[in-house]
Scaffold this active site. Structure first.
Site, short mmCIF file in Angstrom:
data_model
loop_
_atom_site.label_atom_id
_atom_site.label_comp_id
_atom_site.label_asym_id
_atom_site.label_seq_id
_atom_site.Cartn_x
_atom_site.Cartn_y
_atom_site.Cartn_z
N GLU A 233 0.61 -1.07 -0.12
CA GLU A 233 0.08 0.32 0.17
C GLU A 233 0.96 0.93 -0.05
O GLU A 233 1.91 1.29 0.30
CB GLU A 233 -1.06 0.04 1.37
CG GLU A 233 -1.96 -1.63 1.74
CD GLU A 233 -2.34 -1.27 3.02
OE1 GLU A 233 -2.26 -0.94 3.65
OE2 GLU A 233 -2.86 -2.44 3.14
N LYS A 235 2.33 4.36 1.27
CA LYS A 235 2.58 5.08 2.92
C LYS A 235 1.59 5.98 3.59
O LYS A 235 2.80 7.51 2.18
CB LYS A 235 3.76 4.98 3.32
CG LYS A 235 3.80 5.33 4.92
CD LYS A 235 5.80 5.06 5.23
CE LYS A 235 5.31 5.00 6.73
NZ LYS A 235 5.17 6.49 7.07
N ARG A 240 -2.78 8.42 11.96
CA ARG A 240 -3.01 7.18 12.40
C ARG A 240 -4.30 7.59 13.13
O ARG A 240 -3.92 7.90 14.00
CB ARG A 240 -2.03 6.48 13.01
CG ARG A 240 -2.72 4.83 13.12
CD ARG A 240 -2.14 3.85 12.07
NE ARG A 240 -2.47 2.23 11.66
CZ ARG A 240 -0.61 1.70 12.55
NH1 ARG A 240 -0.04 1.89 12.82
NH2 ARG A 240 -1.82 0.69 12.26
N GLU A 283 -5.97 5.79 7.81
CA GLU A 283 -4.43 7.17 7.98
C GLU A 283 -5.82 8.42 7.85
O GLU A 283 -6.22 8.10 6.93
CB GLU A 283 -3.19 6.87 7.09
CG GLU A 283 -2.37 8.04 7.16
CD GLU A 283 -0.83 7.63 8.33
OE1 GLU A 283 -1.40 6.53 8.96
OE2 GLU A 283 -0.71 9.13 8.82
N PHE A 323 -6.97 1.12 6.20
CA PHE A 323 -6.42 -0.15 5.40
C PHE A 323 -5.87 -1.24 6.27
O PHE A 323 -5.52 -2.55 5.82
CB PHE A 323 -4.70 0.21 5.71
CG PHE A 323 -4.19 1.32 6.41
CD1 PHE A 323 -3.89 0.30 7.60
CD2 PHE A 323 -4.08 2.57 6.36
CE1 PHE A 323 -3.16 1.33 8.58
CE2 PHE A 323 -3.59 3.12 7.34
CZ PHE A 323 -2.92 2.42 8.87
N LYS A 436 8.16 -0.62 6.40
CA LYS A 436 8.01 0.78 5.92
C LYS A 436 9.47 1.14 5.35
O LYS A 436 10.13 0.58 5.79
CB LYS A 436 7.40 1.63 6.85
CG LYS A 436 8.59 1.36 7.85
CD LYS A 436 7.85 3.24 9.05
CE LYS A 436 8.90 2.95 9.88
NZ LYS A 436 8.57 3.47 11.21
#
Ligand code: AMP
Length: 574
Positions: A233, A235, A240, A283, A323, A436
């Site tokens: 996905e 970032k 968050r 997010e 997500f 990440k």
């Protein structure tokens, strides 16, 4: 409270974790269940259980004033004690030595904390804090103040309190950990452990769970080295948020489990339309039609506001990019693999007609998004409501991952999240199931405005460069350059020689040791971070600047602006 304070002293005195757990376990067993439950909360460094919104709202300065008043000492003595300990609790313990209250029970302290939290205004709070500390013995005051400031500093993490509970009541550690994770309440967890009912702990809607965290990776190869199948996905650079939805009521919680619903009034409205009760992970980003996240610095203007003006709502609309799903259809989903949770999330959001989602199969989506650098397209005919299922891509090779990384960045996002499709959701844990891949350390393009002769082997050559970016005054006008840093050249000797020649020929003013030069030479500069500083006329200075390379492909008009410098500065001050 005296017993708890003594246990804390003993815990501080040893560095051995096992020893600390034994002390806590013995202490808990020696107390009634009510006392032990409250102690577990206090020992985790909190005045109230983690899930609760309640806070004391008592600042260090209020505590400081009360301690000073009760001790009868002047400020100077207090400051000396503070310099010695660096901890307000320890200061209280020392300066209140001479005057001791009769002592308080732990349950009394718990009740007093509740009263202080409920009291409105500093005067009412000060009175209650004074009463509480006046009743305490010095060692009790020390720990009351430490708990009140949220900083116990006895080298005891909540995970050790969990271990101590397991040890004290003969429970399995994993059960204790799970119950605490679901309840967000170590005291309640202790009660269940005492009664042997840990397995009955259930997720409670509107009680935030911990957030699953990601580990950084260094390369695309590493990104695919830990698991067989990766979901990828973008970032997003926002904040968050865990969204709890039940019976049309919605609450949003931040990573620190604080409620942030009020700051984003458009989201509850949109989420309330979900057809089922659910807990989502996602997010919040500042959103720009037709479908792309704006930089964090834009979102920042919306943060921490109790009241959001109509104008803000219009100018900086936000979107929730969901997500993950932790709970839906009455079922806790965290133990199911990501591939199953992703399906539930797809259905959940697809079922809601008002929600914008991204149609098409994964492959179609991938091709589409790879083709466009503009961003995601909202489904046609959508009402513009801002709950979006974060698009998921697949990458099977490092090359594919690199490609996704490039498009994610082109969309203005930070990089990629790479997730193991077989992994469960582990609240509060940072593991290798979520990775990440971030933008490398930011670099700036800047133009050289002044040069100086170097030292050592660089005597006689112009090797220290001062560089600048445009101050566009919020617009596009590029007629004022402002300096942001100075660095020794990281260039090769040949390049420096060539540059020296060029600078000598393009000097505007020779100031002896320094020459201002025509702003033509563009450098890419790396740095550790940005500081506010009056050393340069931009008001900022780069920390540890390094010249990465000459950008002969760029001209002065292409260099960065002070707005970008500010943006990086704000991002790093989070
Ligand atoms: P970092 O803050 O650099 O440790 O990166 C982790 C953070 O990235 C998470 O806590 C989220 O706030 C954020 N994030 C952005 N996009 C995603 C995504 N697709 N999945 C998970 N986290 C994301």
């Amino acid at each position: 409270m005296r017993k708890l304070a003594e246990a804390c002293e003993a815990i501080t005195a040893t560095t051995k974790k096992l020893q600390k757990t034994v002390i806590v376990a013995d202490y808990l067993k020696s107390r009634t269940v009510d006392e032990a439950a409250l102690s577990a909360v206090f020992l985790s460094g909190r005045a109230f259980p983690a899930w609760e919104e309640t806070t004391l709202q008592v600042g260090s300065s209020l505590l400081w004033r009360v301690v000073a008043e009760l001790s009868g000492n002047d400020e100077a003595a207090l400051r000396a004690a503070y310099r010695k300990h660096g901890d307000l609790g320890a200061v209280a313990g020392e300066v209140l030595e001479a005057r001791s209250g009769q002592g308080s029970s732990i349950l009394e302290v718990g009740a007093a904390f509740r009263q202080i939290a409920a009291a409105r205004g500093p005067a009412a709070k000060t009175m209650l804090v004074r009463d509480l500390l006046a009743r305490a013995t010095p060692i009790e005051a020390k720990y009351i103040v430490k708990i009140a400031t949220g900083d116990l500093r006895i080298g005891l993490k909540e995970s050790l309190v969990e271990e101590a509970i397991a040890k004290a009541y003969g429970s399995a550690l994993v059960e204790v950990q799970r119950a605490n994770m679901l309840l967000g309440d170590i005291g309640e967890t202790l009660r269940l452990a005492v009664e042997g009912r840990l397995l009955e702990a259930k997720v409670r809607i509107f009680h935030p769970l911990g957030f699953m965290l990601a580990s950084p990776i260094e390369s695309a190869e590493e990104g695919l080295s830990y698991f067989a199948e990766a979901a990828v996905e973008d970032k997003y650079d926002g904040i968050r948020a865990q969204a709890h939805v039940a019976d049309g009521e919605v609450k949003l919680f931040s990573r620190t489990r604080d409620e942030i619903t009020e700051s984003f009034p458009e989201l509850p409205h949109a989420l309330a339309g979900l057809l089922q009760d659910a807990i989502l992970d996602g997010e919040i980003v500042a959103w720009e039609s037709p479908g792309r996240a704006r930089p964090f610095s834009v979102l920042q203007q919306r943060l921490g506001r109790k009241k959001v003006s109509e104008r803000m709502l219009q100018e900086i609309p936000v979107a929730y990019l969901a997500f993950d799903v932790l709970y839906a259809r009455g079922e806790l989903l965290i133990d199911r693999p990501l591939r199953a949770r992703a399906r539930v999330l797809d259905e959940l959001l697809a079922a809601e007609r008002k929600v914008v989602h991204h149609g098409g199969t994964e492959t179609q989506r991938k091709t589409k998004s790879l083709q466009t650098t503009l961003g995601f397209e909202a489904e046609e005919g959508s009402t513009g409501v801002n709950i979006i299922r974060a698009p998921v891509f697949r990458a099977k090779s490092p090359e594919e991952l690199e490609e996704l990384f490039t498009v994610a960045q082109a969309r203005g996002n930070e990089g990629l999240m790479i997730k193991d499709l077989d992994s469960t959701y582990t609240p509060g844990k940072r593991g290798k199931s979520w990775l990440k891949m971030k933008r490398e350390l930011a670099t700036l393009d800047a133009v050289v405005t002044a040069v100086e002769y170097g030292h050592g082997k660089r005597v006689g050559v112009l090797s220290d460069y001062t560089f600048a970016v445009w101050d566009t005054d919020g617009g596009t006008n590029k007629d004022r350059l402002v300096n942001i840093g100075k660095a020794f050249s990281g260039l090769t000797d040949a390049e420096i020689a060539e540059m020296t020649h060029w600078f000598l020929e393009h000097t505007i003013e020779d100031q002896g040791f320094r020459r201002t030069v025509e702003p033509k030479i563009v450098l890419e500069v790396a740095f550790n971070n940005i500081m506010q500083s009056d050393r340069h006329d931009s008001g900022y200075a780069l920390r540890f600047p390094r010249i990465v390379r000459l950008r002969s492909d760029k001209s002065a008009g292409d260099v960065d602006t002070i707005d970008r410098v500010r943006e990086i500065y704000h991002r790093q001050t989070l």
